[in-house]
Design an enzyme around this catalytic site. Structure first.
Site, mmCIF file in Angstrom:
data_model
loop_
_atom_site.group_PDB
_atom_site.id
_atom_site.type_symbol
_atom_site.label_atom_id
_atom_site.label_comp_id
_atom_site.label_asym_id
_atom_site.label_seq_id
_atom_site.Cartn_x
_atom_site.Cartn_y
_atom_site.Cartn_z
ATOM 1 N N GLY A 50 52.108 42.621 43.147
ATOM 2 C CA GLY A 50 51.876 43.468 41.978
ATOM 3 C C GLY A 50 52.854 43.137 40.853
ATOM 4 O O GLY A 50 54.054 42.988 41.094
ATOM 5 N N ASN A 73 57.907 49.972 54.560
ATOM 6 C CA ASN A 73 58.610 49.361 53.430
ATOM 7 C C ASN A 73 58.657 50.287 52.242
ATOM 8 O O ASN A 73 57.791 51.119 52.022
ATOM 9 C CB ASN A 73 57.980 48.016 53.062
ATOM 10 N N CYS A 138 50.212 52.295 45.268
ATOM 11 C CA CYS A 138 51.546 52.052 45.835
ATOM 12 C C CYS A 138 52.225 53.396 46.105
ATOM 13 O O CYS A 138 52.415 54.187 45.178
ATOM 14 C CB CYS A 138 52.403 51.215 44.903
ATOM 15 N N THR A 199 49.424 50.789 52.160
ATOM 16 C CA THR A 199 50.215 51.347 53.261
ATOM 17 C C THR A 199 50.028 52.869 53.362
ATOM 18 O O THR A 199 49.659 53.519 52.377
ATOM 19 C CB THR A 199 51.708 51.050 53.053
ATOM 20 N N GLY A 271 48.039 40.919 55.957
ATOM 21 C CA GLY A 271 49.233 41.486 55.326
ATOM 22 C C GLY A 271 50.479 41.254 56.157
ATOM 23 O O GLY A 271 50.981 40.126 56.252
HETATM 24 C C1 LIG Z 1 56.710 44.315 52.118
HETATM 25 C C2 LIG Z 1 55.408 44.796 51.570
HETATM 26 C C3 LIG Z 1 55.151 44.733 50.197
HETATM 27 C C4 LIG Z 1 53.925 45.181 49.679
HETATM 28 N N1 LIG Z 1 53.681 45.077 48.328
HETATM 29 C C5 LIG Z 1 52.477 45.473 47.847
HETATM 30 C C6 LIG Z 1 52.159 45.312 46.464
HETATM 31 O O1 LIG Z 1 52.933 44.773 45.661
HETATM 32 N N2 LIG Z 1 50.942 45.757 46.045
HETATM 33 C C7 LIG Z 1 50.021 46.336 46.909
HETATM 34 O O2 LIG Z 1 48.932 46.723 46.484
HETATM 35 N N3 LIG Z 1 50.296 46.454 48.223
HETATM 36 C C8 LIG Z 1 51.483 46.041 48.698
HETATM 37 N N4 LIG Z 1 51.730 46.140 50.039
HETATM 38 C C9 LIG Z 1 50.660 46.669 50.936
HETATM 39 C C10 LIG Z 1 49.817 45.539 51.530
HETATM 40 O O3 LIG Z 1 49.195 44.763 50.529
HETATM 41 C C11 LIG Z 1 48.748 46.099 52.480
HETATM 42 O O4 LIG Z 1 47.846 46.899 51.754
HETATM 43 C C12 LIG Z 1 49.337 46.940 53.613
HETATM 44 O O5 LIG Z 1 50.547 46.359 54.066
HETATM 45 C C13 LIG Z 1 48.366 47.116 54.779
HETATM 46 O O6 LIG Z 1 48.023 45.873 55.346
HETATM 47 P P1 LIG Z 1 48.794 45.267 56.649
HETATM 48 O O7 LIG Z 1 48.846 46.363 57.673
HETATM 49 O O8 LIG Z 1 47.990 44.093 57.077
HETATM 50 O O9 LIG Z 1 50.168 44.889 56.180
HETATM 51 C C14 LIG Z 1 52.941 45.698 50.561
HETATM 52 C C15 LIG Z 1 53.195 45.746 51.945
HETATM 53 C C16 LIG Z 1 54.392 45.296 52.458
HETATM 54 C C17 LIG Z 1 54.631 45.324 53.953
#
Ligand SMILES: Cc1cc2nc3c(=O)[nH]c(=O)nc-3n(C[C@H](O)[C@H](O)[C@H](O)COP(=O)(O)O)c2cc1C
Length: 309
Positions: A50, A73, A138, A199, A271
């Site tokens: 982002g 996070n 977010c 998240t 992710g």
């Molecule tokens: C360290 C970290 C940073 C993230 N930064 C963003 C972000 O900048 N923008 C966003 O929409 N989601 C962000 N997310 C969320 C992920 O894109 C994703 O939606 C979420 O982690 C669920 O997927 P997962 O369980 O496969 O990680 C972040 C997640 C993590 C762990």
């Protein structure tokens, strides 16, 4: 990969060679993974971190803690602003496009005006972007973010403000609640596709110090522990809208990606798995391809939403 099954999909106008995408914030901006595999030759798309109109410093440390089957996070959308992002990553991302990997740039903001300004800057400075993802989900920032996506009306207001600024596809990244109702509002406001979920807000307390294990009281939970919740929300949203979905949440194997597709996702993002297994994407792609072949179809699109209840 040579396969008997067509793996190409279309995410709201973004033509992907295969359904695999990366979840914003968990994949750097692609270049950080080049030592593990050829990103541009492997993935259908990447979604970048982002980025706001101006740089953001993010939240204080500690920003990350481990939980059973998950991480939590509180990065808080640290980013270098659109100009800084383009200066640092623009040439690399243009190279990904040249290799056939789509590049989705993620737009962040604290207010409608900031989303508009960031989108205008991306539109002007990022010819390499195949499309944009608007992050209204977010949970780790005090203003904007998830608050903007909390109701159908506020979510639609952001989408309607951004829609006239670009002819490129616009995806909206949704928070893990009311996904059917908010999805319908976003579709009506002109979204080309939806991605879900971000998240899930959680808490982890260090009982010795009685303090949060990250610097803020709450933070976003992600990883395999949230996968079943994410699949359920993709399914609920798929019943409510006719635009394509990108399924996100705890995907760590081809079977996890296949579940998302059966629940109604056109594309699937990896992710947290990138963080603990940086080589996982090529493996997930070959497992997903093998699964599609085992289902006796000639085209993976036949399996989107093919869950039987
Ligand atoms: C360290 C970290 C940073 C993230 N930064 C963003 C972000 O900048 N923008 C966003 O929409 N989601 C962000 N997310 C969320 C992920 O894109 C994703 O939606 C979420 O982690 C669920 O997927 P997962 O369980 O496969 O990680 C972040 C997640 C993590 C762990």
């Amino acid at each position: 990969m040579v396969s008997g099954v067509n793996m190409a999909v279309n995410l709201g106008g973004i033509a992907m060679r295969n359904p695999l995408n990366t979840a914003s914030g968990t994949f750097g901006n692609g270049v950080q993974f080049e030592g593990f595999y050829d990103v541009g030759a492997t993935l259908g798309a990447i979604t970048c971190k982002g980025v706001a109109a101006e740089p953001w410093v993010g939240n204080p440390a500690p920003r990350l803690t481990e939980l059973p089957g998950a991480i939590m996070n509180s990065v808080g959308l640290q980013n270098p602003g659109v100009q800084g992002f383009v200066d640092t990553y623009g040439a690399y991302l243009a190279g990904l496009r040249a290799k056939g990997c789509q590049v989705i740039c993620q737009v962040a903001g604290h207010s409608i005006e900031e989303y508009v300004r960031a989108t205008e800057l991306f539109e002007e400075l990022a010819p390499f972007a195949s499309g944009f993802e608007i992050n209204i989900s977010c949970p780790n920032i005090a203003k904007g973010g998830a608050a903007m996506g909390a109701t159908p009306a506020s979510a639609a207001e952001v989408m309607a403000a951004v829609r006239p600024l670009t002819t490129r596809p616009v995806i909206v990244k949704m928070a893990p609640h009311d996904v059917a109702e908010i999805g319908r509002a976003l579709e009506a406001a002109g979204a080309d596709a939806l991605s879900l979920i971000n998240t899930i807000p959680g808490m982890a307390i260090d009982v010795r110090t009685r303090r949060s294990r990250v610097a803020r009281p709450t933070a976003g939970v992600s990883g395999p522990a949230i996968h079943a919740i994410a699949v359920r929300m993709v399914w609920e949203c798929a019943q409510a809208v006719s635009i394509p979905l990108c399924g996100i949440g705890g995907v760590a194997s081809g079977m996890d990606a296949a579940e998302m597709i059966l629940a109604g996702a056109t594309a699937v993002s990896i992710g947290t798995a990138n963080l603990y297994d940086p080589t996982c994407a090529p493996r997930i792609l070959s497992e997903l391809t093998a699964w599609a072949e085992s289902q006796g179809v000639s085209d993976i699109n036949e399996l989107i939403g093919a869950f039987e209840c």
